[in-house]
Each structure stands twice: as structure tokens, then as C-alpha cells.
Enzyme design. Sequence first.
Site, short mmCIF file in Angstrom:
data_model
loop_
_atom_site.label_atom_id
_atom_site.label_comp_id
_atom_site.label_asym_id
_atom_site.label_seq_id
_atom_site.Cartn_x
_atom_site.Cartn_y
_atom_site.Cartn_z
N HIS A 171 -83.11 41.14 44.48
CA HIS A 171 -83.87 40.51 45.57
C HIS A 171 -84.92 41.48 46.11
O HIS A 171 -86.11 41.15 46.21
CB HIS A 171 -82.90 40.08 46.68
N GLU A 172 -84.49 42.68 46.44
CA GLU A 172 -85.43 43.67 47.00
C GLU A 172 -86.50 44.03 45.96
O GLU A 172 -87.63 44.34 46.32
CB GLU A 172 -84.69 44.91 47.50
N HIS A 215 -89.34 41.73 46.30
CA HIS A 215 -90.24 42.17 47.37
C HIS A 215 -91.09 43.35 46.90
O HIS A 215 -92.29 43.43 47.15
CB HIS A 215 -89.44 42.59 48.60
N GLU A 270 -90.71 36.03 50.64
CA GLU A 270 -89.38 35.57 50.22
C GLU A 270 -89.45 34.77 48.93
O GLU A 270 -88.49 34.76 48.16
CB GLU A 270 -88.74 34.73 51.33
ZN ZN Z 1 -85.90 39.13 51.44
#
Ligand code: ZN
Length: 500
Positions: free
Chosen positions: A265-266, A269, A295
Site C-alpha cells: 500500500h505504502e 503512495h 489513495e
Molecule cells: Zn494510504
Amino acid sequence: MVPGSEDPYANLREQLHRAYLLKTTLGLLDWDQQVNLPAGSAALRSQQSALLATLHHEAAVSSRLREALEAAGRSTPGTDDDRAAVVRLARIDYERATRLTPAFVREKTEHQNRSYHAWARARETNDFGSFAPFLERTLEFAREEAVLQGWRERPYDYHIDLHDPGLDAATVESLFNRLKGPLLELAGKLLGAPIDIDDTLFHGFPAHDQERFALRVTEKLGFDYRRGRLDRSLHPFCSGDGHDTRMTTRFDPDNPLDSLFSAIHETGHGLYGQGLPLDEAATPLGEPVGMAIHESQSRLWENQVGRGRPFWRYFSPLYRETFPEQLRHIPDEELYRAINRVSLNPIRVDSDEVTYNLHILLRFELEKALFDGRIQVNELPREWNRLSESLIGVKPKNDAEGVLQDIHWSGGAFGYFPSYTLGNMIAAQLWYRVREEIPALEEGFARGNFQPLLQWLRDNIHRHGRRYDTGELVKRVTGNPISPDFLLRYLEERYLPLHR
Ligand code: ZN
């Protein structure tokens, strides 16, 4: 040319660069605080951060910046899109920063610090009452800020726009209303045919091996470790920008999937940060659009890519190579089912990607009601529990597990929660679009080739920085306005076959 003299646009960039250096230094201090700082050193750090925040604010509202903006605005030819966009967006930022008085900024920041500690204590002791007065004041600050910014009649819209430029509560509400019915129906079907997994099987995954695997995965996805790092922190996050991207995750030996998906997830980003135009880092063209787009990037990599079969076709052998003993009794299909299990959870961050959205619908309802004055802060726990039962189907054991579970409101981050579900919608929308354009995309994943997806995101999303508003960018890339239909279709296609 003498620096800062002849060319008004170069002068503007120089002013923006000074603010950028201060902002990124401040960000680094904050990263260090969450990753490295010894507990006993917090007092000095808070002074250092306060000084840098003051210097940054001064740079962001300085008369030199104003003059540079005016001069560049006069000299920018309408034909140069980049320059015109930088001047337009930098002026918005400047005006936003100057409408807040230094006293307001100082008082709000001080209150936020106290409010954060009050929230952390209240959550620990399960005592909403002790936090309520702080939250009331936070809400007042949020309204005052909207008034100062010229949004007196629409304070909640102001806060939504702050996180996702161009969006407002009515738009979000209409999208969420279209999502709600079908999502509840889908969740009901999935929860009615639950996946049984023996959680004790996921046990004893040493942190350093997990870290080794996470580094391998995230590098393969395209994260550039020559200008970024992965460290450990209590709560995973990603900060910095393309010149220096700092991601964190946490490693729990008995919950390796949580650690791995946090890292992926990171990475989503981080890849966005690394894909923004480097030479525009100090200008709005080098900044992310907003939280929903951010997101959409993290969730696309985490969910559509990371929870998919092609991803695991490639990574399963490597995962088993790293954890031969631990995974011996977990066949591939069982692993895949564990990764995609849907189950009820009162906690947002522990939820699967289907029921997660119900948590967001709940928070959006409550934020709207708070700003409309339909409910008061002291009624929040009751309303939270009522909605949690009717919407998510689970009643929190107590307020720590309910209304106190999230940090956002303690810091005044109203209007932020909707970004998560908007991000899920946009991720699904991008997912269908990119596979139309690159039909063999997932076959590539199965061979460990993730570059075409990254390049597509670079070309279509990352390279624009803040040039377009959230909705405008989505429309441009996918041909459609933001819509819940793609998310629903994606969730049905992935989850229904698993829950038969
Ligand atoms: Zn996030």
C-alpha cells in the site's frame, strides 16, 4: 542572469523553492520522530518543528512571494501551459495561506497537539467524555477556518475540497448513495458464505525475513530505493517526495499478510511520489492532486494488483523460498483465500476491501451531520454505534473500538475519510481502463513484469501533478466521471467466486 531579478518566472520558482526546502525539512523531522526519535528527545524535536513550521509559513506568505506571483502573472504568456498552471495554483496556495492569520494558525496547532494527546488517552481509557470538549473545539476551529477562507455557508465542502480539489459533499453523497445499496447486498452475500481460515497457521514469520521479502516485492513493483527508503514505524505511512521518499511498515511475526500489504500500500503512495515531475518538485506541478488520487494509487497496487492471482503466481514461489517452514501447511489456494477473506470487523484499518467502504460511509454520514448541526459531539458515540450496527452489521464493544478508533478527527482532519472510498472507486476505474489499453497486463504480472502498469500510471496520472482537479483528471484518463460502478463490478468479479 542575476538570480531573482530579470525573469519573473524564475524568481517565482526561487521563492517557491525556498518554501519547498523548509517544508521538506519539516517533513523529514516528522518522519524521524515517527521512526527513530528516542522518547526522551521529544521536547527538543517539538521546538525544532515549531521553528521550521513558522519559517515555512513565513515563506509561504512572504511579500517577496506575493510580488513574484504578481510579476510572473503579468509576464506569463497564455500559451505556456506549464507556467500558467504553476502561477494559477501557486496563487491559490498563497491566498489560502494568507487568509489564515498567524494567531489562528498558532492557536489551532497548539490545540491540535493537546487534542491528539487527549484522544490517545481517551482511547486508552475508553473515555469519550474526556475527549469530547477537545473535539468540540476542533470542530469550531474547522468552522472558523472555513469562514476565514470564504466558505462560511459551506464549511464541510471547504474541508472536502481541501483534501480533494473540486469535490464537494453533494457530489460525494450522490456517489456514496449509488454505492451503498449494491455494496450492502454484495457484503451480505459474501458474509453469508464466509471463508474459514485457521489464523494460527500464520505464525512465526521473523521480522527480518518479512522485511527482506517486502524489499524484494516493493523493488520489483518499481520503487526506486536509490531515492527512497522503507523503515519501521508503529503506523505505516509514506512521506517525502520524489527526491527522497520515505515509506514505513510494521512487521508482526504472527500477522505477516498485514505487514506485507501495508508495505505494498505504502509503495503505491511512494510510486506516485517518485513519478511526479522531479524538476517541478517545488511547484504545484510536482505535487499530488489530493488524497483520493493518492489513495487510488496505493489501493490499486495493494488490492487490484497485490491481492490478485497473477501477482501471486509470480511471488508465491519467492514467498515460500523466504518462509519454507511457515508456509509448508498453507497451499497456494489457501493463501489466496486468506489474502482475500471478507469478514466483519468493527475496526476500519483491519477491514477487508469490501466492508472497508461501509466504515467510510458511516464516517461521512457523521461528519455531514456534525457540520449540519444535526448531531452534537456528545451524541457521537450513540450515533456511531447505531450506524455501525445498521450499516456495517457489527456493534463496537466500547468507544475505544468505536468512535475513538481513528486519529483523524483529533487532528481536525474532517473531509478526509471520503477520500479512501473515492480512492477505491478511482482505483477500480483505472484498473478497467488500463487493462483495456494493455490487454496482456496481468500476464506480465505473472512473469514479474509490473513496469507497463507503472509506466501507464506515470504517463496518465503522475506526470500531471496538480494540473487537473480530482474529477477532471479521472475523466481525462478514463473517459468517465468518478463512478462507483467500476468498484462494484471489480469487487463482484473478485470476491463472489471465492465465497460460494
Ligand atoms: Zn494510504
